[in-house]
Design a protein around this motif. Structure first.
Motif, PDB file in Angstrom:
ATOM      1  N   LEU A  59      -9.526 -36.997  27.953  1.00 14.76           N
ATOM      2  CA  LEU A  59     -10.683 -36.750  27.094  1.00 14.76           C
ATOM      3  C   LEU A  59     -10.257 -36.579  25.635  1.00 14.76           C
ATOM      4  O   LEU A  59     -10.868 -37.147  24.726  1.00 14.76           O
ATOM      5  N   GLN A  60      -9.194 -35.841  25.416  1.00 15.53           N
ATOM      6  CA  GLN A  60      -8.688 -35.624  24.056  1.00 15.53           C
ATOM      7  C   GLN A  60      -8.249 -36.944  23.417  1.00 15.53           C
ATOM      8  O   GLN A  60      -8.516 -37.192  22.243  1.00 15.53           O
ATOM      9  N   PHE A  61      -7.599 -37.806  24.187  1.00 14.80           N
ATOM     10  CA  PHE A  61      -7.178 -39.109  23.679  1.00 14.80           C
ATOM     11  C   PHE A  61      -8.387 -39.960  23.302  1.00 14.80           C
ATOM     12  O   PHE A  61      -8.413 -40.593  22.244  1.00 14.80           O
ATOM     13  N   LYS A  62      -9.403 -39.978  24.168  1.00 14.66           N
ATOM     14  CA  LYS A  62     -10.606 -40.761  23.888  1.00 14.66           C
ATOM     15  C   LYS A  62     -11.325 -40.266  22.644  1.00 14.66           C
ATOM     16  O   LYS A  62     -11.796 -41.067  21.825  1.00 14.66           O
ATOM     17  N   VAL A  63     -11.414 -38.952  22.493  1.00 14.18           N
ATOM     18  CA  VAL A  63     -12.074 -38.376  21.309  1.00 14.18           C
ATOM     19  C   VAL A  63     -11.297 -38.735  20.048  1.00 14.18           C
ATOM     20  O   VAL A  63     -11.887 -39.125  19.033  1.00 14.18           O
ATOM     21  N   ALA A  64      -9.977 -38.638  20.088  1.00 11.72           N
ATOM     22  CA  ALA A  64      -9.164 -38.972  18.916  1.00 11.72           C
ATOM     23  C   ALA A  64      -9.311 -40.446  18.548  1.00 11.72           C
ATOM     24  O   ALA A  64      -9.440 -40.784  17.365  1.00 11.72           O
ATOM     25  N   ALA A  65      -9.309 -41.323  19.541  1.00  4.72           N
ATOM     26  CA  ALA A  65      -9.463 -42.751  19.255  1.00  4.72           C
ATOM     27  C   ALA A  65     -10.841 -43.047  18.670  1.00  4.72           C
ATOM     28  O   ALA A  65     -10.968 -43.824  17.716  1.00  4.72           O
ATOM     29  N   ARG A  66     -11.882 -42.429  19.218  1.00  2.99           N
ATOM     30  CA  ARG A  66     -13.233 -42.627  18.684  1.00  2.99           C
ATOM     31  C   ARG A  66     -13.334 -42.061  17.268  1.00  2.99           C
ATOM     32  O   ARG A  66     -13.938 -42.667  16.395  1.00  2.99           O
ATOM     33  N   GLN A 107     -20.300 -38.124  21.068  1.00  6.44           N
ATOM     34  CA  GLN A 107     -20.502 -39.451  21.663  1.00  6.44           C
ATOM     35  C   GLN A 107     -19.807 -39.578  23.019  1.00  6.44           C
ATOM     36  O   GLN A 107     -20.375 -40.115  23.966  1.00  6.44           O
ATOM     37  N   ILE A 108     -18.590 -39.061  23.105  1.00  6.81           N
ATOM     38  CA  ILE A 108     -17.839 -39.146  24.364  1.00  6.81           C
ATOM     39  C   ILE A 108     -18.525 -38.308  25.433  1.00  6.81           C
ATOM     40  O   ILE A 108     -18.692 -38.748  26.578  1.00  6.81           O
ATOM     41  N   MET A 109     -18.927 -37.110  25.089  1.00  2.00           N
ATOM     42  CA  MET A 109     -19.583 -36.241  26.064  1.00  2.00           C
ATOM     43  C   MET A 109     -20.926 -36.814  26.508  1.00  2.00           C
ATOM     44  O   MET A 109     -21.295 -36.690  27.681  1.00  2.00           O
ATOM     45  N   ASP A 110     -21.656 -37.451  25.589  1.00  2.00           N
ATOM     46  CA  ASP A 110     -22.927 -38.071  25.947  1.00  2.00           C
ATOM     47  C   ASP A 110     -22.748 -39.258  26.888  1.00  2.00           C
ATOM     48  O   ASP A 110     -23.644 -39.579  27.666  1.00  2.00           O
ATOM     49  N   SER A 111     -21.607 -39.918  26.792  1.00  2.00           N
ATOM     50  CA  SER A 111     -21.385 -41.101  27.619  1.00  2.00           C
ATOM     51  C   SER A 111     -20.883 -40.746  29.031  1.00  2.00           C
ATOM     52  O   SER A 111     -20.774 -41.616  29.876  1.00  2.00           O
ATOM     53  N   MET A 112     -20.619 -39.497  29.274  1.00  2.00           N
ATOM     54  CA  MET A 112     -20.100 -39.086  30.590  1.00  2.00           C
ATOM     55  C   MET A 112     -21.230 -38.775  31.542  1.00  2.00           C
ATOM     56  O   MET A 112     -22.265 -38.436  31.330  1.00  2.00           O
TER      57      MET A 112
END
Length: 105
Positions: free
Chosen positions: A21-28, A100-105
């Protein structure tokens, strides 16, 4: 399996999930700040997307945010945008990326 083994497995799974999750947030976040910087530089369309990808790739050079900040400071110096403004934009982009990441889960 014992209860202890179950707990250990659960903690390991949670750690892996949190790291992902941390990696995805950083990339976004890097993509969002890259798109912001691209507009500051006058890029749009495919050029803006390519620039945003270059920011995401720059973040893979070393741990932490300093590699991204260095690239953005160098690229945006001509546009009159200082390091404080870049760090503020990174913070805003991080908040939006997490949402955005949390909304997509």
């Amino acid at each position: 399996m014992t209860t202890f083994d179950d707990r250990q497995t659960a903690f390991e799974n949670k750690f892996a999930h949190d790291a992902d999750l941390q990696f995805k947030v950083a990339a976004r976040r890097d993509k969002l700040v890259g798109l912001w910087a691209a507009t500051q530089l006058g890029h749009d369309g495919e050029a803006a997307d390519a620039y945003a990808r270059s920011i995401v790739i720059a973040d893979l050079e070393e741990a932490g945010d300093e590699d991204v900040v260095r690239k953005l400071v160098a690229d945006l110096a001509g546009a009159g945008i200082d390091e404080a403004a870049i760090r503020a934009q990174l913070a805003l982009a991080a908040t939006e990326a997490r949402r955005q990441i949390m909304d997509s889960m």
